[in-house]
Design a protein around this motif. Structure first.
Motif, PDB file in Angstrom:
ATOM      1  N   PRO A   1      28.916  19.015  12.023  1.00 42.31           N
ATOM      2  CA  PRO A   1      28.011  19.378  13.108  1.00 42.31           C
ATOM      3  C   PRO A   1      28.374  18.667  14.402  1.00 42.31           C
ATOM      4  O   PRO A   1      28.981  17.601  14.388  1.00 42.31           O
ATOM      5  CB  PRO A   1      26.656  18.905  12.590  1.00 42.31           C
ATOM      6  CG  PRO A   1      26.960  17.825  11.650  1.00 42.31           C
ATOM      7  CD  PRO A   1      28.315  18.091  11.065  1.00 42.31           C
TER       8      PRO A   1
ATOM      9  N   GLY B   1      25.991  18.557  17.209  1.00 38.12           N
ATOM     10  CA  GLY B   1      24.837  18.227  18.028  1.00 38.12           C
ATOM     11  C   GLY B   1      24.344  16.804  17.870  1.00 38.12           C
ATOM     12  O   GLY B   1      24.730  16.091  16.961  1.00 38.12           O
ATOM     13  N   ARG B   2      23.463  16.433  18.745  1.00 37.93           N
ATOM     14  CA  ARG B   2      22.960  15.067  18.704  1.00 37.93           C
ATOM     15  C   ARG B   2      21.845  14.936  17.673  1.00 37.93           C
ATOM     16  O   ARG B   2      21.344  13.847  17.454  1.00 37.93           O
ATOM     17  CB  ARG B   2      22.506  14.581  20.069  1.00 37.93           C
ATOM     18  CG  ARG B   2      21.524  15.456  20.797  1.00 37.93           C
ATOM     19  CD  ARG B   2      21.010  14.715  22.013  1.00 37.93           C
ATOM     20  NE  ARG B   2      22.084  14.137  22.797  1.00 37.93           N
ATOM     21  CZ  ARG B   2      22.830  14.811  23.657  1.00 37.93           C
ATOM     22  NH1 ARG B   2      22.608  16.090  23.839  1.00 37.93           N
ATOM     23  NH2 ARG B   2      23.775  14.227  24.344  1.00 37.93           N
ATOM     24  N   THR B   3      21.496  16.027  17.052  1.00 37.39           N
ATOM     25  CA  THR B   3      20.558  15.924  15.943  1.00 37.39           C
ATOM     26  C   THR B   3      21.223  15.265  14.740  1.00 37.39           C
ATOM     27  O   THR B   3      20.565  14.639  13.921  1.00 37.39           O
ATOM     28  CB  THR B   3      20.085  17.329  15.532  1.00 37.39           C
ATOM     29  OG1 THR B   3      19.976  18.116  16.706  1.00 37.39           O
ATOM     30  CG2 THR B   3      18.779  17.271  14.815  1.00 37.39           C
ATOM     31  N   TRP B   4      22.536  15.423  14.664  1.00 37.98           N
ATOM     32  CA  TRP B   4      23.231  14.945  13.466  1.00 37.98           C
ATOM     33  C   TRP B   4      24.250  13.859  13.771  1.00 37.98           C
ATOM     34  O   TRP B   4      24.852  13.312  12.878  1.00 37.98           O
ATOM     35  CB  TRP B   4      23.957  16.113  12.800  1.00 37.98           C
ATOM     36  CG  TRP B   4      23.017  17.225  12.503  1.00 37.98           C
ATOM     37  CD1 TRP B   4      22.164  17.286  11.448  1.00 37.98           C
ATOM     38  CD2 TRP B   4      22.801  18.392  13.259  1.00 37.98           C
ATOM     39  NE1 TRP B   4      21.431  18.439  11.505  1.00 37.98           N
ATOM     40  CE2 TRP B   4      21.802  19.136  12.607  1.00 37.98           C
ATOM     41  CE3 TRP B   4      23.355  18.885  14.440  1.00 37.98           C
ATOM     42  CZ2 TRP B   4      21.353  20.353  13.090  1.00 37.98           C
ATOM     43  CZ3 TRP B   4      22.906  20.108  14.908  1.00 37.98           C
ATOM     44  CH2 TRP B   4      21.916  20.823  14.243  1.00 37.98           C
ATOM     45  N   ASN B   5      24.462  13.627  15.050  1.00 40.79           N
ATOM     46  CA  ASN B   5      25.464  12.630  15.421  1.00 40.79           C
ATOM     47  C   ASN B   5      24.868  11.629  16.399  1.00 40.79           C
ATOM     48  O   ASN B   5      23.905  11.945  17.091  1.00 40.79           O
ATOM     49  CB  ASN B   5      26.662  13.301  16.091  1.00 40.79           C
ATOM     50  CG  ASN B   5      27.427  14.153  15.114  1.00 40.79           C
ATOM     51  OD1 ASN B   5      27.792  13.695  14.042  1.00 40.79           O
ATOM     52  ND2 ASN B   5      27.640  15.399  15.471  1.00 40.79           N
TER      53      ASN B   5
END
Lengths: 445, 833
Positions: free
Chosen positions: B776, B778-782
């Motif tokens: 992924p 995005g900053r949701t996962w990183n």
């Protein structure tokens, strides 16, 4: 009794100013986020859709010429200034930010064939059908002064093209032969001929500044070195090339726009076959210009469209057209890589965005980050059918659409025939000729 | 032209040859570029000899007049009679020389031999040239005719093109580099961001604001550097203060020190690298000996330092006791444990390790504390070995808890375990020790009672827990029900009735426990300590099972069943196994064996008398042994005992406190969902799906073909068999081994619309493509940094900045880098040689 109390450091969750983003503590453990791919897919799909929604490339039309616009020139040091020469010999200087003409001068009788700004940005040269080369000051004459060229050179024949050296006071013209001029002299310092009577364009290499390329009417592209007495090499193609343009970042690549609806990118060291054939236009390609980053180029065609090609892509990534735009004769990519300028038959100069969906102006950091992210998402999911379908959809005028289809049919038919011929002849007698090799007749040393 | 050359020949042969080559050069461009000497001369060979013919030829296509003149001359020369010489051009005449000056013997013919003759006299001409000229006399070649204009132009072009292409190829590296670059920032020649050296900043800058001016005034007043902030004047002065000699001496000293240090380093490094264990053992031993000797000396000479040393030793001992070293708990020990069953050596090694531990944690008896406890020491010497043994055994029971009933239950649990250990050997133990234990006997009786209660309580708790954890195991409960009525009373309302119908999921493990459970219940009242010993290890065992059952779910319970059996076996086979303090669990036979090895260890090691503890004792001498027994042996209480490797499942007794809470919650949940049986529904559903997925038998029999047809006639069995098609069984379902999951293997058309159905271009295989999709962005996962890094655009342009084409300086930069790289490479190469 044991009492457990939660205690947290406020530094961990309180933002310093109210302009900061709320801090969200997050566990990145992938096992906690099982649907990341599908979520990102949705985001990518949305980003692609939004991109198509925001793709409005046409910015402005500059009108004022009283005849078709035949040539354009960028200012070398100023982004907002544009020069245009029309078929009635008039040259106009435009201010792009205000979108208005700031100066008009009658430069030639007949067409203004070529125009170029000197590397320092203090003067510009024009050539016309009246066999003259004229040098003009960039600044408009003061009140009461007459509009007069700084310098005029009378040539023996008509000049059809013009380009200036990037660092020295040397320029090149083409007509019946390719001439290299010193600005201080009235006769050329070098004159190249190689059995042809007319050239349509000449361009200096912006990187290896002593090299030149020109398109001749005998369907050839000829290379020169300014320091050598003789030309270097020429490649003859099946159809005539209209213009040629060097890649500004990669010294040995150049691209030519051809009458056979295609553009060809060559490596100047290996002329026997082009590196890439760029197809998509449905009529002769009249002009092209590289983006200053050297990653893409834009082409103007007789089929009333502008197309943007990646430098190593066989097909265009973008097509621009408007109802009123006629045959596009000349095209330029602005020096800041943001805009495209096109001059067309119906006397207008049009200003386009190089990236159709890009937001112009200064972006806030978060805005930029979001744009980058969505760009990456689009790239990542570009192979997914739904996204591909949306991203690649372009509207085309009916005529062009039908012509494209027609040509596809023709091409298919030709291929089929060739295949059949091959099938019914002795093996080896009908060799497979790749698309790249097809268009080169010969290379002359 | 020919004339000129001829004249030059008459004067200087060497010079002539050069002019000839020049002529050739004009004709043939090839020669211009490769001017090797050999070729030069070979060309020359032909030219000189054919000089005269050439001359005549030229004359022919020249002026006829001159030709005729020459012919006349030649004829006259043949005649042998000398003609009158042409006069100077002073007046109009028919026969007039072209040149104003007449030379002596102008009309004469010159031979090469004449020239050579003169050449031999002059010493300046090299011998090589002489030889070549002589050879020339004999050769008779003609010069090649010049190339056509087209041809020569072509060659010129070719050469020029090659030159240009090599020039252009220099850019290859940069172009490649830019194409591969992850991010390109345009314009290219931007000034590098980041901190610039102070000097550069300051030179082009002036103090403007009043604050700045003030600061600068202050700086200049204090003679602080402004423009070149390397040294203040004071510093410079101090630099100057050190004289040359001083500096030299100092440098020499430093050098020496450095050299010594490096020698020492090298030596120690070498020693450290020695792998031999024996060497190190010997080394250590020697060191220790030496140290002891020194210490002895020190005691006499400098008691304060000795004390300090002693405290150091004590500290080391403490550290050893605190650390896990030599405790048989490391990786090595674990591996040895596995080996120990089969390998005598491994067992021994472990033993040794334990001994080392003992040795290191021993208290050092020195002459210093001898003074304090002289009597003790004397006694110690008198005492036989078994005294120590007994003492140890006794001390293992917690001395703090002796005879006190008002204790925390948790503490009691601890102590109870200890007691259990002591009891085993206590029965077997030596008689001498029993005499000394008279006091304790009473207390231990009380304790045994307590222990019994406690163990029973624990067992019950464990049992309850087990029951509530396995609602799907009604069989066992049914059977247990009558036997354990109290438990049923407690749980009565909570056990749902439907559970009874469930069969397949019930693990066999429970059945195995069965015989043990009632046995225990029956024997509740008449408690025999030996039995207790047997039971004791089983209780935690059961608990453990429960916990694991929670963790692993219903599915794994069948596989787990073997475990307790083994444990029970081990208990039965080794009834005399000495339990260790702490929460020890015996799970396998290997564990048992390990225990039997460790058992003798404490016996072997002689316990040391406490050197520091000074309990208030009225009659220290008489009560000495007793006192030692009663006193708190720190070692026994605190020292971390060598322990057997723990298995990750670690049920803790502390958990039992929480279980009640859990029970409540679980009970609540059970109550709430008493009506619906989710599990069985799920299983039914799954079975249905499995059945649906099974291939159907296709019956293709048609009535009437090859047989009689009509109503009430059935195709024959034979025929039916022939036309019945059984498809091959499908590959095993993916959820075959996953009891609590249904994996659908059908293709979903609505999803396939969004799926990539062919491998996109740059990817080589599916795995590659899938891996790119899986990661992924995005900053949701990183993390923020990662996102920034990942989503970096490929091309960055600056708003409103003109991007100039690539300039030659870039090439220079690249070259510099390359050259520095290459020089460094050369250096390294040189060094290698």
């Amino acid at each position: 009794m044991k009492v457990k109390v939660l205690s947290r450091n406020p530094d961990d969750y309180v933002r310093e100013t109210k302009l900061d983003i709320q801090r969200v503590p997050r566990n990145y453990d992938p096992s906690l986020h099982p649907f990341e791919v599908s979520r990102e897919y949705t985001r990518a799909l949305n980003a692609t859709k939004l991109e198509r929604v925001f793709a409005k490339p046409f910015l402005a039309s500059l009108d004022g010429h009283r005849d078709g616009v035949n040539c354009l020139a960028k200012h070398t040091t100023n982004l907002s200034t544009l020069f245009s020469g029309s078929c009635d010999g008039e040259v106009k200087v435009w201010n792009l930010t205000k979108r208005e003409c700031v100066r008009t001068l009658q430069a030639h009788e007949g067409f203004v064939r070529g125009m170029v700004v000197r590397y320092c940005g203090t003067s510009f040269f024009t050539v016309g059908d009246d066999k003259t080369i004229k040098q003009w000051k960039i600044e408009a004459p003061a009140y009461g002064e007459e509009e007069e060229p700084l310098n005029t050179i009378l040539g023996k024949t008509v000049f059809t093209g013009l380009d200036h050296h990037r660092k020295e006071g040397v320029f090149a013209t083409c007509g019946q032969q390719v001439d290299v001029w010193d600005e201080q002299r009235s006769s050329p310092i070098r004159s190249f001929t190689w059995g042809v009577d007319s050239f349509s364009a000449v361009r200096f290499n912006p990187v290896e500044t002593e090299l030149l390329a020109s398109c001749a009417s005998d369907r050839s592209i000829v290379l020169y070195d300014m320091r050598e007495p003789a030309p270097l090499k020429k490649v003859i193609m099946t159809m005539r090339s209209n213009t040629v343009c060097w890649n500004p970042m990669e010294a040995y690549y150049f691209t030519c726009s051809n009458e056979d609806y295609n553009l060809y990118t060559y490596d100047m060291r290996y002329l026997d076959k082009p590196i890439t054939v760029h197809m998509d236009h449905v009529s002769a390609v009249l002009d092209l210009d590289y983006s200053p980053t050297g990653k893409e180029f834009v082409s103007a065609s007789f089929d009333k469209t502008i197309r943007i090609f990646p430098k190593d892509g066989g097909h265009s990534r973008e097509v621009y057209h408007t109802k009123r735009m006629q045959h596009v004769i000349c095209i330029k990519w602005s020096a800041d890589n943001k805009y495209i300028l096109s001059g067309s038959d119906e006397m207008n100069i049009r200003l386009w965005k190089a990236n159709a969906a890009e937001k112009l102006g200064v972006l806030a950091p978060r805005e930029r980050q979001a744009a980058n992210y969505s760009q990456k998402l689009k790239e990542k999911y570009q192979h997914h059918p739904q996204i591909k379908r949306i991203a690649n959809h372009r509207h085309l005028p009916k005529i062009i659409y039908h012509q494209t289809r027609e040509q596809r049919v023709m091409k298919e038919a030709r291929r089929k025939k060739e295949r059949n011929v091959r099938k019914h002849s002795r093996p080896g007698t009908v060799p497979v000729v790749s698309e790249k090799e097809k268009h080169v007749v010969t290379v002359v040393k | 032209m020919a004339k000129v050359s001829k004249k030059k020949v008459s004067r200087k042969s060497v010079r002539k040859s050069s002019t000839v080559t020049e002529k050739i050069a004009e004709v043939k461009p090839d020669v211009v570029y490769d001017d090797g000497d050999d070729e030069f001369l070979s060309k020359e060979d032909g030219n000189i000899s054919s000089e005269e013919e050439e001359e005549e030829e030229d004359g022919k296509d020249g002026k006829d007049e001159r030709k005729r003149q020459k012919l006349l001359e030649a004829i006259s020369a043949l005649g042998g009679k000398r003609q009158k010489k042409l006069g100077e051009r002073s007046e109009a005449a028919v026969l007039m020389s072209e040149f104003t000056v007449n030379a002596e013997g102008e009309g004469d013919k010159i031979d090469l031999s004449d020239l050579i003759g003169s050449m031999e006299k002059t010493s300046a001409v090299p011998a090589k040239t002489k030889k070549q000229l002589k050879n020339l006399q004999h050769t008779n070649k003609t010069i090649e005719c010049p190339l056509s204009k087209q041809e020569s132009e072509r060659i010129q072009r070719d050469v020029a093109f090659r030159k240009a292409s090599t020039e252009v190829t220099r850019w290859k590296d940069i172009i490649k580099q830019n194409q591969r670059a992850e991010q390109l920032v345009f314009p290219l020649d931007k000034e590098p961001t980041g901190p610039r050296p102070m000097e550069r900043m300051v030179t082009g800058w002036k103090a403007q604001t009043p604050l700045e001016q003030e600061i600068f005034a202050l700086l200049s007043a204090n003679k602080q550097p402004i423009n070149d902030p390397i040294l203040t004047p004071a510093e410079e002065a101090s630099m100057r203060a050190m004289s040359l000699e001083e500096a030299k001496i100092r440098r020499a000293e430093l050098q020496k020190a450095r050299a010594l240090q490096s020698y020492y380093e090298a030596k120690t490094r070498r020693e450290r690298k020695i792998k031999s264990k024996k060497y190190h053992k010997v080394q250590n031993k020697a060191k220790r000996k030496e140290f002891l000797k020194k210490f002895e000396e020190m005691v006499k000479t400098d008691p304060a330092a000795a004390l300090e040393e002693l405290s150091k030793i004590e500290l080391a001992r403490m550290q050893e006791r605190m650390s896990l070293k030599h405790q048989n708990s490391g990786k090595w020990a674990k591996s040895k444990v596995i080996m120990a069953k089969y390998d005598e050596g491994a067992r021994k090694a472990m033993q040794q390790q334990l001994e080392v531990n003992k040795e290191l944690t021993q208290k050092l008896v020195t002459s210093l504390n001898k003074e304090e406890e002289e009597e003790e020491a004397v006694d110690e010497e008198v005492l036989p070995d078994f005294v120590n043994d007994a003492e140890q055994r006794l001390d293992s029971s917690n001395p703090w808890m002796r005879g006190k009933l008002s204790e925390d239950p948790a503490e009691k649990e601890l102590s109870e375990n200890m007691d259990l250990i002591t009891e085993g050997p206590g029965a077997v133990g030596n008689p001498a020790e029993e005499e000394e234990d008279e006091e304790e006997v009473v207390e231990t009786e009380e304790e045994t009672l307590l222990r019994e209660f406690d163990s029973r309580r624990k067992w019950r708790q464990a049992h309850e827990e087990m029951e509530e954890k396995e609602p799907q195991v009604p069989e066992q409960e049914e059977e247990e029900g009558p036997q354990v009525p109290e438990q049923e009373e407690e749980e009565g309302p909570q056990v749902p009735e439907q559970e009874e119908e469930e069969g397949p999921q019930a693990p066999e493990q429970e059945e195995e426990e069965e015989p043990q459970v009632p046995e225990q219940e029956e024997e509740e009242e008449p408690q025999v300590p030996e039995q207790e010993e047997e039971e004791e290890p089983q209780v935690p065992e059961q608990e453990e099972e429960e916990l694991s059952a929670i963790g692993e779910g219903i599915a794994d319970s069948s596989g787990e069943a073997e475990m307790p059996e083994g444990a029970a076996d081990s208990c039965h086979t080794n009834p005399s196994a000495q339990l260790e303090e702490g929460l020890l669990r015996i799970r396998t036979l290997e564990d048992m064996e390990l225990l039997s090895q460790q058992e003798p260890a404490p016996d072997e090691a002689p316990a040391e008398p406490p050197a520091t503890d000074k309990p208030p004792s009225v009659t220290p001498q008489a009560d000495k042994t007793r006192k030692r027994k009663r006193g708190i042996e720190l070692k026994e209480v605190l020292t971390k005992e060598t322990k057997v490797i723990k298995v990750p499942l670690a049920p803790t007794i502390e958990d039992t406190e929480d279980t009640e809470d859990k029970l409540d919650q679980r009970g609540l949940i059970k109550e709430a969902f008493a009506g619906d049986d989710v599990v069985s529904d799920f299983l039914k559903d799954k079975r249905k799906q499995e059945d649906a997925a099974k291939p159907q038998v296709v019956d293709l029999t048609l009535p009437g073909w090859g047989e009689w047809g009509g109503t009430n006639l059935k195709p024959s069995r034979n025929k039916r068999r022939r036309f019945r098609i059984k498809t091959a069984p499908p590959p095993p379902r993916r959820d075959q081994c996953l009891p609590s999951i249904i994996v659908s293997e059908k293709r979903n058309s609505s999803i396939s619309l969004h799926q990539v159905n062919s491998l996109p271009f740059p990817f080589q295989n599916h795995a590659q493509f899938e891996s790119t999709i899986r990661a992924p962005l995005g900053r949701t996962w990183n993390t923020e940094q990662t996102v920034r890094k990942i989503s970096k655009p490929k091309v960055v342009t600056q708003l409103g900045a003109i991007i100039e084409p690539m300039s030659r300086e870039e090439l220079m930069k690249d070259k510099k880098q390359v050259s520095t790289g290459s020089t460094s490479h050369v250096d390294s190469w040189k060094r290698k040689r």
